[in-house]
Design a protein around this motif. Structure first.
Motif, PDB file in Angstrom:
ATOM      1  N   PRO A  82       0.926  -1.299  -0.121  1.00 45.22           N
ATOM      2  CA  PRO A  82       0.012   0.050   0.214  1.00 45.22           C
ATOM      3  C   PRO A  82       0.902   1.183  -0.102  1.00 45.22           C
ATOM      4  CG  PRO A  82      -0.667  -1.532   1.568  1.00 45.22           C
ATOM      5  CD  PRO A  82       0.491  -2.214   1.193  1.00 45.22           C
ATOM      6  N   GLY A  83       0.514   2.198  -0.899  1.00 43.27           N
ATOM      7  CA  GLY A  83       1.322   3.375  -1.130  1.00 43.27           C
ATOM      8  C   GLY A  83       2.483   3.335  -2.126  1.00 43.27           C
ATOM      9  N   ALA A  84       2.728   2.181  -2.363  1.00 47.52           N
ATOM     10  CA  ALA A  84       3.940   2.163  -3.317  1.00 47.52           C
ATOM     11  C   ALA A  84       3.287   2.583  -4.860  1.00 47.52           C
ATOM     12  CB  ALA A  84       4.507   0.662  -3.247  1.00 47.52           C
ATOM     13  N   GLU A  85       4.608   3.112  -5.400  1.00 42.34           N
ATOM     14  CA  GLU A  85       4.465   3.377  -6.892  1.00 42.34           C
ATOM     15  C   GLU A  85       4.357   2.318  -7.887  1.00 42.34           C
ATOM     16  OE1 GLU A  85       6.800   6.681  -8.168  1.00 42.34           O
ATOM     17  OE2 GLU A  85       6.078   7.631  -6.363  1.00 42.34           O
ATOM     18  N   ALA A 132      10.119   8.066   0.630  1.00 40.20           N
ATOM     19  CA  ALA A 132       9.688   7.071  -0.089  1.00 40.20           C
ATOM     20  C   ALA A 132       8.288   7.064   0.413  1.00 40.20           C
ATOM     21  CB  ALA A 132      10.327   5.938   0.297  1.00 40.20           C
ATOM     22  N   SER A 133       7.128   6.868  -0.232  1.00 48.48           N
ATOM     23  CA  SER A 133       5.912   6.735  -0.037  1.00 48.48           C
ATOM     24  C   SER A 133       5.511   5.489   0.788  1.00 48.48           C
ATOM     25  CB  SER A 133       4.811   7.008  -0.970  1.00 48.48           C
ATOM     26  OG  SER A 133       4.950   6.057  -2.048  1.00 48.48           O
ATOM     27  N   ASP A 134       6.448   4.469   0.490  1.00 45.59           N
ATOM     28  CA  ASP A 134       6.149   2.998   0.810  1.00 45.59           C
ATOM     29  C   ASP A 134       7.272   2.672   1.603  1.00 45.59           C
ATOM     30  OD1 ASP A 134       8.018   3.130  -1.245  1.00 45.59           O
ATOM     31  OD2 ASP A 134       7.353   1.564  -2.228  1.00 45.59           O
ATOM     32  N   PHE A 135       7.851   3.637   2.465  1.00 44.38           N
ATOM     33  CA  PHE A 135       8.990   3.247   3.650  1.00 44.38           C
ATOM     34  C   PHE A 135       8.350   2.338   4.664  1.00 44.38           C
ATOM     35  CE2 PHE A 135      10.561   4.344   7.700  1.00 44.38           C
ATOM     36  CZ  PHE A 135      11.908   3.659   7.748  1.00 44.38           C
ATOM     37  N   ARG A 136       8.823   1.356   5.059  1.00 47.78           N
ATOM     38  CA  ARG A 136       8.345   0.352   6.299  1.00 47.78           C
ATOM     39  C   ARG A 136       9.472   0.015   7.260  1.00 47.78           C
ATOM     40  NH1 ARG A 136       4.540   1.315   3.716  1.00 47.78           N
ATOM     41  NH2 ARG A 136       2.726  -0.186   2.933  1.00 47.78           N
ATOM     42  N   ILE A 137       9.076   0.273   8.487  1.00 50.66           N
ATOM     43  CA  ILE A 137       9.836  -0.268   9.692  1.00 50.66           C
ATOM     44  C   ILE A 137       9.539  -1.636  10.014  1.00 50.66           C
ATOM     45  CG2 ILE A 137      10.357   0.420  12.275  1.00 50.66           C
ATOM     46  CD1 ILE A 137       9.559   3.208  11.639  1.00 50.66           C
ATOM     47  N   PHE A 138      10.563  -2.407   9.967  1.00 53.31           N
ATOM     48  CA  PHE A 138      10.325  -3.790  10.354  1.00 53.31           C
ATOM     49  C   PHE A 138      10.664  -4.047  11.893  1.00 53.31           C
ATOM     50  CE2 PHE A 138      10.046  -6.064   6.060  1.00 53.31           C
ATOM     51  CZ  PHE A 138       9.942  -4.919   5.350  1.00 53.31           C
ATOM     52  N   TRP A 139       9.685  -4.268  12.501  1.00 47.26           N
ATOM     53  CA  TRP A 139       9.825  -3.747  14.063  1.00 47.26           C
ATOM     54  C   TRP A 139       9.659  -5.207  14.814  1.00 47.26           C
ATOM     55  CZ3 TRP A 139      10.525   0.554  16.416  1.00 47.26           C
ATOM     56  CH2 TRP A 139      10.186   0.701  17.983  1.00 47.26           C
ATOM     57  N   HIS A 176      -0.367   9.728  13.848  1.00 48.32           N
ATOM     58  CA  HIS A 176       0.322  10.962  13.005  1.00 48.32           C
ATOM     59  C   HIS A 176       0.103  10.623  11.403  1.00 48.32           C
ATOM     60  CE1 HIS A 176       2.140  11.875  16.839  1.00 48.32           C
ATOM     61  NE2 HIS A 176       2.307  13.158  16.263  1.00 48.32           N
ATOM     62  N   GLY A 177      -0.699   9.770  10.986  1.00 52.76           N
ATOM     63  CA  GLY A 177      -0.934   9.595   9.641  1.00 52.76           C
ATOM     64  C   GLY A 177      -0.212   8.552   8.890  1.00 52.76           C
ATOM     65  N   ASN A 178       0.689   7.977   9.805  1.00 53.54           N
ATOM     66  CA  ASN A 178       1.666   7.131   9.087  1.00 53.54           C
ATOM     67  C   ASN A 178       1.520   5.668   9.577  1.00 53.54           C
ATOM     68  OD1 ASN A 178       3.075   9.323   8.110  1.00 53.54           O
ATOM     69  ND2 ASN A 178       4.082   9.523  10.014  1.00 53.54           N
ATOM     70  N   ALA A 179       0.249   5.018   9.644  1.00 53.06           N
ATOM     71  CA  ALA A 179      -0.007   3.667  10.150  1.00 53.06           C
ATOM     72  C   ALA A 179       0.631   2.675   9.061  1.00 53.06           C
ATOM     73  CB  ALA A 179      -1.647   3.584  10.213  1.00 53.06           C
ATOM     74  N   ASP A 180       0.437   2.857   8.001  1.00 59.66           N
ATOM     75  CA  ASP A 180       1.327   1.805   6.993  1.00 59.66           C
ATOM     76  C   ASP A 180       2.668   1.597   6.963  1.00 59.66           C
ATOM     77  OD1 ASP A 180      -1.535   1.581   6.036  1.00 59.66           O
ATOM     78  OD2 ASP A 180      -1.230   2.581   4.281  1.00 59.66           O
ATOM     79  N   ALA A 221      -4.602  -1.667   6.168  1.00 62.08           N
ATOM     80  CA  ALA A 221      -4.507  -1.831   5.095  1.00 62.08           C
ATOM     81  C   ALA A 221      -3.365  -2.784   4.688  1.00 62.08           C
ATOM     82  CB  ALA A 221      -3.904  -0.313   4.460  1.00 62.08           C
ATOM     83  N   ASN A 222      -2.317  -2.616   5.200  1.00 66.38           N
ATOM     84  CA  ASN A 222      -1.219  -3.658   5.340  1.00 66.38           C
ATOM     85  C   ASN A 222      -1.625  -4.955   5.636  1.00 66.38           C
ATOM     86  OD1 ASN A 222       0.808  -1.712   4.476  1.00 66.38           O
ATOM     87  ND2 ASN A 222       1.552  -1.482   6.801  1.00 66.38           N
ATOM     88  N   VAL A 223      -2.480  -5.141   6.604  1.00 60.72           N
ATOM     89  CA  VAL A 223      -2.930  -6.662   6.809  1.00 60.72           C
ATOM     90  C   VAL A 223      -3.652  -7.288   5.782  1.00 60.72           C
ATOM     91  CG1 VAL A 223      -4.428  -7.828   8.443  1.00 60.72           C
ATOM     92  CG2 VAL A 223      -2.822  -6.223   9.544  1.00 60.72           C
ATOM     93  N   GLU A 224      -4.597  -6.350   5.254  1.00 67.77           N
ATOM     94  CA  GLU A 224      -5.220  -6.845   4.214  1.00 67.77           C
ATOM     95  C   GLU A 224      -4.392  -7.266   2.788  1.00 67.77           C
ATOM     96  OE1 GLU A 224      -8.304  -3.993   2.691  1.00 67.77           O
ATOM     97  OE2 GLU A 224      -8.456  -5.081   0.837  1.00 67.77           O
ATOM     98  N   TRP A 225      -3.221  -6.563   2.812  1.00 70.01           N
ATOM     99  CA  TRP A 225      -2.317  -6.682   1.635  1.00 70.01           C
ATOM    100  C   TRP A 225      -1.495  -7.905   2.035  1.00 70.01           C
ATOM    101  CZ3 TRP A 225       3.039  -6.524   2.700  1.00 70.01           C
ATOM    102  CH2 TRP A 225       3.766  -6.843   1.671  1.00 70.01           C
ATOM    103  N   PHE A 226      -1.258  -8.111   3.400  1.00 72.90           N
ATOM    104  CA  PHE A 226      -0.516  -9.324   3.767  1.00 72.90           C
ATOM    105  C   PHE A 226      -1.347 -10.791   3.504  1.00 72.90           C
ATOM    106  CE2 PHE A 226       0.787 -12.366   6.795  1.00 72.90           C
ATOM    107  CZ  PHE A 226       2.125 -12.378   6.630  1.00 72.90           C
ATOM    108  N   LEU A 227      -2.663 -10.556   3.996  1.00 74.46           N
ATOM    109  CA  LEU A 227      -3.709 -11.959   4.071  1.00 74.46           C
ATOM    110  C   LEU A 227      -3.826 -12.105   2.380  1.00 74.46           C
ATOM    111  CD1 LEU A 227      -5.821 -11.444   6.903  1.00 74.46           C
ATOM    112  CD2 LEU A 227      -3.980 -12.985   6.718  1.00 74.46           C
TER     113      LEU A 227
END
Lengths: 401, 401
Positions: free
Chosen positions: A101-104, A193-200, A226-230, A256-262
């Motif tokens: 989600p959010g990636a070009e 990047a609009s599709d930056f992810r933190i692998f926590w 802060h609007g950065n849920a994804d 959105a990410n969980v939906e994408w993952f599933l």
């Protein structure tokens, strides 16, 4: 000359000791032996048959149990197989081959992908990046987590930075806990990047060694506010809670990410092993049950961490520095000429994680970090191993003048 | 007008029956309930502790048990998690992102990748291809397996053909068993691509319904004997032997492919759930134990297959054709206007797998194939559902004249 004499004596003893991997000891695994006779019922809380196919997201009751512990709402948690590493690996694969989600575009179509890697860090994270040709940029760790000035600058200016590995609590291998300020900055920082992810990778969320558990700020909640849920991918597992090879793992994120993952996982599996999920619910019961169980682990491994600290203090005061974690599985020892120390130890029958493994591409530019994994050996073996390691440190210091 | 009256009566009954997925019934799952209290020991045959990390390839004793059943030498078998679908999916991912032995480049770098898909076939195979943009070319099934004249021509002339899906025994959904001649031709045929792979999904290897189990020629052995060892990826699982959601899966292949597979899997996992492997070894014991256990399954589902055949014969003689499998989980019904029949059944409360699901992209060009999954409902429900389905077939025939 003392160190040379001590080293010769050490080699003569013909030890065969292993401090390489963060494995629970047999006595720790014994704490969960009752699981081998569970579950007593195959019925899930919603009445479905846990033996059959289905339920890709995992049992509600297990997600509810771990939601507060790993700071993800139960409805945004997914239960995986026995390895959170597989969830991390597969998330990267999904992002390479299916747009997050959010990636070009899919990451595989990017000219370059960069991940930030706080160092020292976890070698298996780095291995995933190496496999897929992801460029790794080390970021130094401070007492409160990664140097956020560096992180903020890199993510704000370089759109190829798509990811960052974090072990935020009792970090592997330093034991550092990310400060509230660090977590807040991670949640709110602007990214190119609009599709930056933190692998926590919250691998040690409940793995305390003291009576005052560290508190970790809630990254997903802060980022969401802060609007950065994804931005946030959360991982955890019970590998070091119940059985190392037979636990359950968790992935948590924004809706959105969980939906994408599933959506992607549905192509890979008809559903997880819900019998093992039921086994975990019945054995651990609730968050208080997990806390009690983790106290029993702490009773077994706390003394090992104390022993390492005591021996290093006695033997190496002034020659080296090391961390004294309040949880987790590792101690980070900082010494000059780390690779040489590890080689000397190996020659004396003491296996250590290769020097450099705590850094991307196996290259520690300062050649200083040695990861000590004290949990598996018994106290006697551990004492021999750390004493032997100290001899090697002293020997190298003496030889190098 | 009989069919119209019968259909009106059917709709009035307000049924809610499901013939969609090949799930074992609760009584079948009951056959394995003793597993819920196992294993009685966590020690593997080699003395290692099954509770801890490690052993990526899986326990020797479990590989030895299944080696003869799925025709792969034990040392060339890998044990996976609860879903062979995940092994198939991940093999495709590995091939996309890491060169398979014999490949010139990673599949992701190929301008086009094509898989041959014998039809009717298994929708989840097709879904994997669709996810990754792999072109699917249908190949008609004959009584002895896919039309080998077509297969041989396509693989010999088109280097983009990198894969082929096969369910060689009691095929999903037709129940067809590949003939010795088919297997021999698959093992020996020349291919334009040096990295062509047969995805040999031997899902129903031991799932017999009669006293005369079908014999399947040994593809891996034949291919190996003809210098094509790397051509074969074998998959199997115990999902329909023990517990559908809590079984173990297998990947088997040539030594070079197994090394490639484990090299990639090592980035993804520290090891499989060996406790579940021990559980399987203790419960199933040996190949004779598996055979006995499968006889108990046959006792439960054999009558369901017979019932479907009896009802269809009574109701649809001359109007349709269907298969009478000697094993596996499905019956393939061939009727004109299949999509319309499925829609009528749905409106009457009988859920069937969507028409077309047995073909790539969900498109059955002849609109003829309906997959019947008879194992889950009890006999009474099944009889109602098949009688209802027959009414729908007759109605559509009558309406279409």
């Amino acid at each position: 000359m003392t160190a040379q004499r001590d080293y010769a004596a050490l080699v003569q003893r013909g030890l065969s000791l292993d401090l390489t991997r963060g494995k629970p000891s047999p006595r720790q695994l014994d704490l969960s032996n009752d699981m081998l006779k569970l579950p007593s019922s195959y019925k899930a809380a919603d009445g479905t048959d846990g033996r059959n196919y289905g339920n890709l997201q995992g049992l509600t009751e297990l997600r509810a149990l771990f939601a507060p512990l790993i700071q993800v709402p139960a409805e945004q948690l997914v239960v995986g197989g026995n390895a959170s590493l597989a969830l991390m690996h597969d998330t990267v694969v999904h992002a390479l081959l299916s747009k997050v989600p959010g990636a070009e575009r899919r990451w595989i179509e990017e000219p370059e992908i960069t991940f930030l890697c706080p160092v020292p860090g976890y070698d298996r994270h780095f291995t995933i990046c190496e496999r897929f040709g992801i460029t790794m940029v080390p970021v130094p760790m401070n007492a409160g987590g990664p140097d956020m000035d560096v992180v903020e600058r890199l993510v704000a200016t370089d759109a190829s930075v798509k990811g960052m590995w974090c072990v935020p609590k009792y970090s592997n291998p330093s034991g550092i806990v990310y400060s509230d300020e660090t977590v807040r900055r991670l949640a709110t920082m602007p990214t190119a990047a609009s599709d930056f992810r933190i692998f926590w990778d919250n691998a040690y969320a409940v793995h305390h060694l003291t009576d005052t558990p560290a508190e970790l700020a809630d990254l997903l909640a802060l980022a969401t506010a802060h609007g950065n849920a994804d931005r946030v991918f959360v991982y955890a597992s019970t590998s070091k809670v119940t059985l190392a090879g037979a636990g359950v793992s968790f992935f948590g994120s924004s809706p959105a990410n969980v939906e994408w993952f599933l959506h992607n996982t549905a192509k890979q599996s008809i559903g997880p092993d819900k019998i093992n999920q039921l086994r975990h619910v019945e054995f651990l019961r609730d968050p208080a049950g997990v806390a009690l169980h983790m106290l029993r682990h702490a009773d077994l491994i706390g003394p090992k961490f104390e022993l390492v600290d005591k021996v290093l203090t006695e033997q190496l005061g002034g020659l080296a520095s090391w961390t004294s974690p309040k949880g987790g599985y590792f101690i980070s020892l900082e010494v000059p000429h780390a690779a040489e120390v590890v080689a000397k130890a190996k020659a004396a029958g003491i296996a250590l994680t290769p020097a450099g493994a705590t850094h991307p591409y196996g290259k520690d530019p300062d050649d200083r970090t040695i990861r000590i994994a004290p949990t598996y050996p018994d106290l006697d073996e551990l004492e021999q191993a750390i004493n032997g390691l100290a001899v090697c440190v002293r020997l190298v210091a003496e030889e190098r003048g």
